[in-house]
Design a protein around this motif. Structure first.
Motif, PDB file in Angstrom:
ATOM      1  N   ARG A  78      44.944  30.125  42.244  1.00  0.00           N
ATOM      2  CA  ARG A  78      44.028  29.001  42.053  1.00  0.00           C
ATOM      3  C   ARG A  78      44.470  28.092  40.905  1.00  0.00           C
ATOM      4  NH1 ARG A  78      38.499  29.468  44.195  1.00  0.00           N
ATOM      5  NH2 ARG A  78      38.080  28.161  42.389  1.00  0.00           N
ATOM      6  N   LEU A 115      31.995  31.698  40.847  1.00  0.00           N
ATOM      7  CA  LEU A 115      33.102  32.649  40.746  1.00  0.00           C
ATOM      8  C   LEU A 115      32.778  33.763  39.761  1.00  0.00           C
ATOM      9  CD1 LEU A 115      36.164  30.237  40.637  1.00  0.00           C
ATOM     10  CD2 LEU A 115      34.905  31.130  42.606  1.00  0.00           C
ATOM     11  N   LYS A 116      33.597  34.797  39.844  1.00  0.00           N
ATOM     12  CA  LYS A 116      33.478  35.930  38.930  1.00  0.00           C
ATOM     13  C   LYS A 116      33.528  35.466  37.471  1.00  0.00           C
ATOM     14  CE  LYS A 116      36.463  39.768  38.397  1.00  0.00           C
ATOM     15  NZ  LYS A 116      37.524  40.547  39.026  1.00  0.00           N
ATOM     16  N   PHE A 174      36.350  28.385  48.113  1.00  0.00           N
ATOM     17  CA  PHE A 174      36.401  29.835  47.906  1.00  0.00           C
ATOM     18  C   PHE A 174      37.297  30.452  48.970  1.00  0.00           C
ATOM     19  CE2 PHE A 174      34.956  34.240  47.783  1.00  0.00           C
ATOM     20  CZ  PHE A 174      34.853  34.441  46.414  1.00  0.00           C
ATOM     21  N   PHE A 175      38.002  31.479  48.561  1.00  0.00           N
ATOM     22  CA  PHE A 175      38.902  32.192  49.466  1.00  0.00           C
ATOM     23  C   PHE A 175      38.399  33.620  49.574  1.00  0.00           C
ATOM     24  CE2 PHE A 175      42.724  34.549  50.556  1.00  0.00           C
ATOM     25  CZ  PHE A 175      43.399  33.702  51.429  1.00  0.00           C
ATOM     26  N   LYS A 203      39.772  44.988  47.892  1.00  0.00           N
ATOM     27  CA  LYS A 203      40.442  44.072  48.816  1.00  0.00           C
ATOM     28  C   LYS A 203      41.951  44.252  48.856  1.00  0.00           C
ATOM     29  CE  LYS A 203      36.883  40.549  49.174  1.00  0.00           C
ATOM     30  NZ  LYS A 203      36.401  39.307  48.578  1.00  0.00           N
ATOM     31  N   ASP A 259      44.401  39.692  46.436  1.00  0.00           N
ATOM     32  CA  ASP A 259      44.009  38.485  47.170  1.00  0.00           C
ATOM     33  C   ASP A 259      44.171  37.208  46.348  1.00  0.00           C
ATOM     34  OD1 ASP A 259      41.902  39.255  45.524  1.00  0.00           O
ATOM     35  OD2 ASP A 259      40.346  39.023  47.035  1.00  0.00           O
ATOM     36  N   VAL A 260      43.434  37.128  45.230  1.00  0.00           N
ATOM     37  CA  VAL A 260      43.324  35.865  44.503  1.00  0.00           C
ATOM     38  C   VAL A 260      43.408  36.113  42.996  1.00  0.00           C
ATOM     39  CG1 VAL A 260      41.768  33.916  44.013  1.00  0.00           C
ATOM     40  CG2 VAL A 260      41.761  34.935  46.271  1.00  0.00           C
ATOM     41  N   ILE A 261      44.033  35.212  42.278  1.00  0.00           N
ATOM     42  CA  ILE A 261      43.899  35.230  40.823  1.00  0.00           C
ATOM     43  C   ILE A 261      43.205  33.942  40.404  1.00  0.00           C
ATOM     44  CG2 ILE A 261      45.096  35.078  38.601  1.00  0.00           C
ATOM     45  CD1 ILE A 261      47.195  36.942  39.601  1.00  0.00           C
ATOM     46  N   THR A 262      42.110  34.097  39.654  1.00  0.00           N
ATOM     47  CA  THR A 262      41.442  32.927  39.079  1.00  0.00           C
ATOM     48  C   THR A 262      41.673  32.970  37.568  1.00  0.00           C
ATOM     49  OG1 THR A 262      39.757  32.979  40.814  1.00  0.00           O
ATOM     50  CG2 THR A 262      39.268  31.666  38.869  1.00  0.00           C
ATOM     51  N   ALA A 263      40.852  33.764  36.865  1.00  0.00           N
ATOM     52  CA  ALA A 263      41.002  33.850  35.408  1.00  0.00           C
ATOM     53  C   ALA A 263      41.829  35.071  34.993  1.00  0.00           C
ATOM     54  CB  ALA A 263      39.629  33.872  34.744  1.00  0.00           C
ATOM     55  N   GLY A 264      42.186  35.921  35.942  1.00  0.00           N
ATOM     56  CA  GLY A 264      43.093  37.025  35.645  1.00  0.00           C
ATOM     57  C   GLY A 264      42.425  38.346  35.292  1.00  0.00           C
ATOM     58  N   THR A 265      41.099  38.420  35.405  1.00  0.00           N
ATOM     59  CA  THR A 265      40.385  39.650  35.021  1.00  0.00           C
ATOM     60  C   THR A 265      40.749  40.826  35.925  1.00  0.00           C
ATOM     61  OG1 THR A 265      38.586  38.155  34.492  1.00  0.00           O
ATOM     62  CG2 THR A 265      38.088  40.494  34.380  1.00  0.00           C
ATOM     63  N   ALA A 266      40.720  40.590  37.244  1.00  0.00           N
ATOM     64  CA  ALA A 266      40.985  41.677  38.191  1.00  0.00           C
ATOM     65  C   ALA A 266      42.400  42.225  37.998  1.00  0.00           C
ATOM     66  CB  ALA A 266      40.796  41.172  39.628  1.00  0.00           C
TER      67      ALA A 266
HETATM   68  P1  OMP Z   1      39.791  36.802  38.418  1.00  0.00           P
HETATM   69  O1  OMP Z   1      39.473  38.254  38.152  1.00  0.00           O
HETATM   70  O2  OMP Z   1      38.973  35.841  37.569  1.00  0.00           O
HETATM   71  O3  OMP Z   1      41.267  36.485  38.366  1.00  0.00           O
HETATM   72  O4  OMP Z   1      39.276  36.467  39.867  1.00  0.00           O
HETATM   73  C1  OMP Z   1      39.879  37.044  41.001  1.00  0.00           C
HETATM   74  C2  OMP Z   1      38.828  37.735  41.844  1.00  0.00           C
HETATM   75  O5  OMP Z   1      37.733  36.849  42.088  1.00  0.00           O
HETATM   76  C3  OMP Z   1      39.315  38.080  43.196  1.00  0.00           C
HETATM   77  O6  OMP Z   1      39.912  39.358  43.223  1.00  0.00           O
HETATM   78  C4  OMP Z   1      38.033  38.001  44.019  1.00  0.00           C
HETATM   79  O7  OMP Z   1      37.258  39.151  43.885  1.00  0.00           O
HETATM   80  C5  OMP Z   1      37.263  36.855  43.421  1.00  0.00           C
HETATM   81  N1  OMP Z   1      37.502  35.514  44.050  1.00  0.00           N
HETATM   82  C6  OMP Z   1      37.885  35.386  45.364  1.00  0.00           C
HETATM   83  O8  OMP Z   1      37.952  36.347  46.113  1.00  0.00           O
HETATM   84  N2  OMP Z   1      38.190  34.151  45.878  1.00  0.00           N
HETATM   85  C7  OMP Z   1      38.123  33.008  45.161  1.00  0.00           C
HETATM   86  O9  OMP Z   1      38.425  31.913  45.679  1.00  0.00           O
HETATM   87  C8  OMP Z   1      37.701  33.114  43.818  1.00  0.00           C
HETATM   88  C9  OMP Z   1      37.351  34.355  43.293  1.00  0.00           C
HETATM   89  C10 OMP Z   1      36.727  34.371  41.971  1.00  0.00           C
HETATM   90  O10 OMP Z   1      35.594  34.876  41.836  1.00  0.00           O
HETATM   91  O11 OMP Z   1      37.319  33.772  41.057  1.00  0.00           O
END
Ligand code: OMP
Length: 213
Positions: A156, A25-26, A34-35, A73, A125-132
């Protein structure tokens, strides 16, 4: 889990948007799933995706002025959502997206579409750690606009910078509610009801132990 959430998971799996395996992941975390929303890649997919987002937005019942889809995206997501809000819910909502590179000729600037003003509904699309999401917040704040809420496809449910989830941090820092079509908990529930998904379920649960909230 609601019927539309199960439908969304099956839609994502049928398009390989939701995949199981080993992914970096990022954030640097190694994830067993992964999504990839980029694989909703036909007109029908986009129409269907927009219907899910539009329905979730109407359900959330948050007041906002403009839909904002951050590059890249978020752009088709915001566009498809705006179309379905108009087609199915009789709501003609302004939308806006950003360019990653600022343009220094023509109309200039790095925003396209409606002005980014007032209360903003951020769709991504997705939030993982919140950077985007934080990068998008910088754009919203630089324009003097306020965050009304965030709508994503998948939460996530992972830790952010500290012990809170990335989403809890965003909600605390920007005073706005984050809504997701599905969460990791929904995915776990779905997997646990399938007969042929035991291995994926175990891997996802182990990952959740490590990074989940
Ligand atoms: P954070 O910035 O860590 O919240 O990660 C969100 C971004 O990671 C998304 O906008 C995607 O670019 C990418 N991502 C996915 O698209 N799908 C996933 O399942 C996981 C990620 C990711 O890298 O965490």
């Amino acid at each position: 889990m609601k019927a539309y959430q199960r439908e969304f998971i099956e839609f994502a799996m049928s398009k390989d948007v939701l995949k199981f395996g080993e992914f970096t992941l990022k954030s640097g975390r190694t994830s067993p799933y992964f999504f990839n929303a980029g694989l909703f890649n036909s007109g029908r997919d986009l129409a269907r995706l927009g219907r899910f987002y539009a329905a979730a937005l109407v359900d959330a019942n948050t007041q906002y002025d403009v839909l904002f889809g951050p590059a890249y995206k978020g752009i088709p997501i915001a566009s498809a959502t705006a179309v379905q809000l108009a087609e199915l819910h009789d709501q003609d909502v302004p939308y806006c997206f950003n360019r990653k590179e600022a343009k220094d000729h023509g109309e200039g600037g790095n925003l396209v579409g409606s002005p980014l003003q007032g209360r903003i509904m951020l769709v991504d699309d997705v939030i993982t750690a919140g950077t985007a999401i934080r990068e998008s917040m910088d754009i919203i704040q630089a324009n003097g606009a306020d965050l009304a809420g965030v709508l994503i496809a998948l939460d996530r449910q992972e830790k952010g910078k500290g012990e809170l989830s990335a989403i809890q941090e965003v909600e605390r820092d920007y005073n706005a509610e984050v809504t997701a079509i599905i969460t990791l908990a929904d995915l776990v529930e779905y997997l646990s009801k399938q007969t042929d998904m035991a291995e994926h379920l175990a891997n996802v649960q182990a990952y959740r132990e490590q990074y989940g909230i």
